[in-house]
Design a protein around this motif. Structure first.
Motif, short mmCIF file in Angstrom:
data_model
loop_
_atom_site.label_atom_id
_atom_site.label_comp_id
_atom_site.label_asym_id
_atom_site.label_seq_id
_atom_site.Cartn_x
_atom_site.Cartn_y
_atom_site.Cartn_z
N TRP A 105 -21.72 -11.18 -6.93
CA TRP A 105 -20.36 -10.75 -6.59
C TRP A 105 -20.31 -9.26 -6.29
CZ3 TRP A 105 -16.27 -14.19 -6.41
CH2 TRP A 105 -16.54 -15.47 -6.89
N GLY A 106 -19.44 -8.90 -5.37
CA GLY A 106 -19.17 -7.50 -5.12
C GLY A 106 -18.10 -6.98 -6.06
N GLN A 107 -17.75 -5.71 -5.89
CA GLN A 107 -16.77 -5.06 -6.76
C GLN A 107 -15.34 -5.34 -6.33
OE1 GLN A 107 -17.50 -3.32 -9.67
NE2 GLN A 107 -19.43 -4.35 -9.26
N GLY A 108 -15.16 -5.80 -5.11
CA GLY A 108 -13.83 -6.15 -4.64
C GLY A 108 -13.18 -5.06 -3.81
N THR A 109 -12.26 -5.48 -2.97
CA THR A 109 -11.46 -4.56 -2.17
C THR A 109 -10.01 -5.05 -2.22
OG1 THR A 109 -11.25 -3.48 0.00
CG2 THR A 109 -11.92 -5.79 0.01
N GLN A 110 -9.08 -4.14 -2.43
CA GLN A 110 -7.69 -4.51 -2.65
C GLN A 110 -6.97 -4.73 -1.33
OE1 GLN A 110 -5.98 -5.07 -5.56
NE2 GLN A 110 -4.15 -5.56 -4.33
N VAL A 111 -6.23 -5.81 -1.26
CA VAL A 111 -5.35 -6.11 -0.12
C VAL A 111 -3.92 -6.21 -0.65
CG1 VAL A 111 -4.72 -7.82 1.62
CG2 VAL A 111 -7.13 -7.28 1.21
N THR A 112 -3.04 -5.42 -0.05
CA THR A 112 -1.63 -5.45 -0.45
C THR A 112 -0.79 -5.69 0.79
OG1 THR A 112 -2.04 -3.89 -2.25
CG2 THR A 112 0.24 -4.19 -1.55
N VAL A 113 0.03 -6.74 0.73
CA VAL A 113 0.91 -7.08 1.83
C VAL A 113 2.35 -6.92 1.35
CG1 VAL A 113 1.54 -8.79 3.56
CG2 VAL A 113 -0.80 -8.74 2.65
N SER A 114 3.02 -5.93 1.90
CA SER A 114 4.36 -5.62 1.42
C SER A 114 5.14 -4.89 2.50
CB SER A 114 4.28 -4.76 0.16
OG SER A 114 5.56 -4.32 -0.24
N SER A 115 6.44 -5.13 2.51
CA SER A 115 7.29 -4.42 3.45
C SER A 115 7.88 -3.17 2.81
CB SER A 115 8.41 -5.34 3.95
OG SER A 115 9.15 -5.85 2.86
#
Length: 126
Positions: free
Chosen positions: A116-126
Motif C-alpha cells: 500500500w501507498g501512503q495515500g493522497t487526499q481528494v476533497t470534492v466540495s463547493s
C-alpha cells in the motif's frame, strides 16, 4: 517488496476531474494486480477500481462506474486513476495498492493486496 507513491490528489468542485498517479518501484515484476481504494472519515476502506497487470482487464466499483478509468503504463511502472464528474461522496483518502497473489474477477477485498501507498487526499466540495 514493492513501494508505492501516490500523487495527484487535491480539492475540486463537484463535477470536476482529477487524475491520480501511482508510481511503483522495487520488486514490481511479480505484481499481478493493482488497485485504487479510498477511505472516507468514519468509513471502511473500499475498492474504487482494479487492473490486472498481465492483460489490462479492469473492474470498477458500482459507485464510480462510468466516471473513473484505471490504466497502467508498464514502461513507467505507473498506474493512473482518471476521475470525472466528481461528487462530494468521492471525498476521501485514496490509496494505491499492489497484489502479488493470483486473483481473478473483481477482487475488491483489501486483504488481497499486500502493498500500500501512503495515500493522497481528494476533497470534492463547493
Amino acid at each position: 517488496q514493492v513501494q508505492l507513491v501516490e500523487s495527484g490528489g487535491g480539492s475540486v468542485q463537484p463535477g470536476g476531474s482529477l487524475r491520480l498517479s501511482c508510481a511503483a518501484s522495487g520488486e514490481t515484476r511479480n505484481t499481478t494486480c493493482m488497485g485504487w481504494f479510498r477511505q472516507a472519515p468514519g468509513k471502511e476502506r473500499e475498492a474504487v477500481a482494479i487492473i490486472y497487470t498481465s492483460d489490462g482487464t479492469t473492474y470498477y466499483a458500482d459507485s464510480v462506474e462510468g466516471r473513473c478509468t484505471i490504466s497502467q503504463d508498464n514502461a513507467k511502472n505507473t498506474v493512473y486513476l482518471q476521475m470525472n464528474s466528481l461528487e462530494p461522496e468521492d471525498t476521501g483518502m485514496y490509496y494505491c495498492a499492489a497484489s502479488r497473489t493470483v486473483l481473478s474477477g473483481p477482487a475488491f477485498a483489501p486483504v488481497y493486496f499486500g502493498y500500500w501507498g501512503q495515500g493522497t487526499q481528494v476533497t470534492v466540495s463547493s
